[in-house]
Design a protein around this motif. Structure first.
Motif, PDB file in Angstrom:
ATOM      1  N   GLN A  34      55.792  19.245  26.216  1.00 34.86           N
ATOM      2  CA  GLN A  34      54.849  18.250  26.098  1.00 34.86           C
ATOM      3  C   GLN A  34      54.544  18.116  24.598  1.00 34.86           C
ATOM      4  N   PRO A  35      53.949  16.837  24.320  1.00 31.23           N
ATOM      5  CA  PRO A  35      53.615  16.840  22.905  1.00 31.23           C
ATOM      6  C   PRO A  35      52.809  17.728  22.339  1.00 31.23           C
ATOM      7  N   PRO A  36      52.937  18.129  21.121  1.00 29.75           N
ATOM      8  CA  PRO A  36      52.069  19.047  20.251  1.00 29.75           C
ATOM      9  C   PRO A  36      50.769  18.500  20.204  1.00 29.75           C
ATOM     10  N   THR A  37      49.894  19.365  20.142  1.00 30.12           N
ATOM     11  CA  THR A  37      48.119  18.987  20.199  1.00 30.12           C
ATOM     12  C   THR A  37      47.615  20.102  19.293  1.00 30.12           C
ATOM     13  N   HIS A  38      46.319  19.790  19.032  1.00 28.85           N
ATOM     14  CA  HIS A  38      45.721  20.540  18.324  1.00 28.85           C
ATOM     15  C   HIS A  38      44.878  21.509  18.871  1.00 28.85           C
ATOM     16  N   TYR A  39      44.887  21.359  20.300  1.00 28.63           N
ATOM     17  CA  TYR A  39      43.909  22.318  21.230  1.00 28.63           C
ATOM     18  C   TYR A  39      44.415  22.196  22.536  1.00 28.63           C
ATOM     19  N   ALA A  40      44.469  23.340  23.418  1.00 30.04           N
ATOM     20  CA  ALA A  40      44.879  23.017  24.835  1.00 30.04           C
ATOM     21  C   ALA A  40      44.052  24.064  25.686  1.00 30.04           C
ATOM     22  N   GLU A  41      44.241  23.902  26.859  1.00 28.87           N
ATOM     23  CA  GLU A  41      43.502  24.722  27.963  1.00 28.87           C
ATOM     24  C   GLU A  41      44.627  24.712  29.059  1.00 28.87           C
ATOM     25  N   CYS A  42      44.616  25.918  29.601  1.00 27.18           N
ATOM     26  CA  CYS A  42      45.731  26.203  30.699  1.00 27.18           C
ATOM     27  C   CYS A  42      44.863  27.361  31.616  1.00 27.18           C
ATOM     28  N   LYS A  43      45.480  27.639  32.780  1.00 27.42           N
ATOM     29  CA  LYS A  43      44.796  28.361  33.880  1.00 27.42           C
ATOM     30  C   LYS A  43      46.123  29.471  33.901  1.00 27.42           C
ATOM     31  N   GLN A  44      45.900  30.594  34.349  1.00 25.79           N
ATOM     32  CA  GLN A  44      46.756  31.687  34.723  1.00 25.79           C
ATOM     33  C   GLN A  44      46.144  32.276  35.895  1.00 25.79           C
ATOM     34  N   GLY A  45      46.467  31.880  37.129  1.00 24.36           N
ATOM     35  CA  GLY A  45      45.727  32.059  38.323  1.00 24.36           C
ATOM     36  C   GLY A  45      44.505  31.329  38.248  1.00 24.36           C
ATOM     37  N   SER A  46      43.383  32.204  38.259  1.00 21.67           N
ATOM     38  CA  SER A  46      42.124  31.808  38.281  1.00 21.67           C
ATOM     39  C   SER A  46      41.264  31.729  36.988  1.00 21.67           C
ATOM     40  N   GLU A  47      42.162  32.303  35.926  1.00 21.30           N
ATOM     41  CA  GLU A  47      41.720  32.384  34.465  1.00 21.30           C
ATOM     42  C   GLU A  47      41.837  31.455  33.894  1.00 21.30           C
ATOM     43  N   ARG A  48      40.785  31.073  32.932  1.00 19.14           N
ATOM     44  CA  ARG A  48      40.781  29.710  32.095  1.00 19.14           C
ATOM     45  C   ARG A  48      41.125  30.416  30.715  1.00 19.14           C
ATOM     46  N   ILE A  49      41.821  29.736  30.146  1.00 11.32           N
ATOM     47  CA  ILE A  49      42.514  30.055  28.719  1.00 11.32           C
ATOM     48  C   ILE A  49      42.249  28.811  27.846  1.00 11.32           C
ATOM     49  N   ILE A  50      41.784  29.205  26.681  1.00  8.95           N
ATOM     50  CA  ILE A  50      41.590  28.134  25.762  1.00  8.95           C
ATOM     51  C   ILE A  50      42.382  28.601  24.427  1.00  8.95           C
ATOM     52  N   LEU A  51      43.066  27.688  24.057  1.00  7.08           N
ATOM     53  CA  LEU A  51      44.190  28.021  23.087  1.00  7.08           C
ATOM     54  C   LEU A  51      44.080  27.027  21.716  1.00  7.08           C
ATOM     55  N   HIS A  52      44.111  27.851  20.567  1.00  8.49           N
ATOM     56  CA  HIS A  52      43.956  27.191  19.514  1.00  8.49           C
ATOM     57  C   HIS A  52      44.434  27.850  18.289  1.00  8.49           C
ATOM     58  N   HIS A  53      44.901  27.034  17.078  1.00 10.28           N
ATOM     59  CA  HIS A  53      45.358  27.964  15.931  1.00 10.28           C
ATOM     60  C   HIS A  53      44.580  28.989  15.295  1.00 10.28           C
ATOM     61  N   TYR A  54      43.473  28.642  15.359  1.00 12.28           N
ATOM     62  CA  TYR A  54      42.533  29.398  14.365  1.00 12.28           C
ATOM     63  C   TYR A  54      41.520  30.079  15.555  1.00 12.28           C
ATOM     64  N   ALA A  55      40.952  31.354  14.803  1.00 13.21           N
ATOM     65  CA  ALA A  55      40.243  32.183  15.699  1.00 13.21           C
ATOM     66  C   ALA A  55      38.729  31.406  15.869  1.00 13.21           C
TER      67      ALA A  55
END
Length: 161
Positions: A81-102
């Motif tokens: 999918q196109p590169p992005t600055h921020y993403a969210e996804c799920k692993q089962g019922s777990e919500r995961i926030i993805l970012h380059h920076y802490a």
């Protein structure tokens, strides 16, 4: 030796990481790369990209941009999918926030979400339900890790609000 990494040069490091990646990733696995994918020229970046297993997705890092735009060497790669600055996804019922920076807080951090980031090269300790998961983290064997591997031992971490 490359800075704090146990490799003689970038070729040795690239080949080790590609082999480690392909040992951990099956062809249909989704792999989120959390930035700074490659600083090589277009041809070398394409060659590395094509050797890596999995459906690759990119959260852009500071070295992936040039004058605010996605580097040409990355722009036309066959990302899942196109590169992005921020993403969210799920692993089962777990919500995961993805970012380059802490981040100290992130979306739904007070509700038990997770935050995974790159950029820090394994030099920042985990914080609550947040951790560096770059392939250059020595504790990960310089390879991508599953959500379960990344969060092992962190399940009871204090929730950050």
């Amino acid at each position: 030796m490359l800075q704090w990494r146990p490799f003689v040069d970038t070729d040795e490091m690239d080949n080790f990481i590609i082999d480690a990646w392909n040992s951990a990733v099956r062809p249909d696995d989704i792999v989120w790369h959390l930035g700074d994918f490659s600083s090589h020229n277009e041809a070398r970046t394409q060659q590395i990209f094509n050797r890596l297993h999995g459906r690759k997705r990119l959260v852009l890092g500071n070295h992936d941009l040039h004058n605010g735009e996605v580097r040409k060497s990355l722009r036309d790669l066959a990302w899942d999918q196109p590169p992005t600055h921020y993403a969210e996804c799920k692993q089962g019922s777990e919500r995961i926030i993805l970012h380059h920076y802490a981040q100290r807080t992130w979306a739904a951090s007070c509700h038990g979400s997770w935050h995974l980031y790159g950029h820090s090269h394994g030099r920042l300790p985990a914080y609550g339900r947040s951790r560096d998961c770059g392939v250059d983290c020595s504790d990960l064997g310089y390879a991508p890790a599953s959500f379960q591997q990344l969060t092992a031992g962190m399940r009871d971490a204090e929730v950050v609000s």
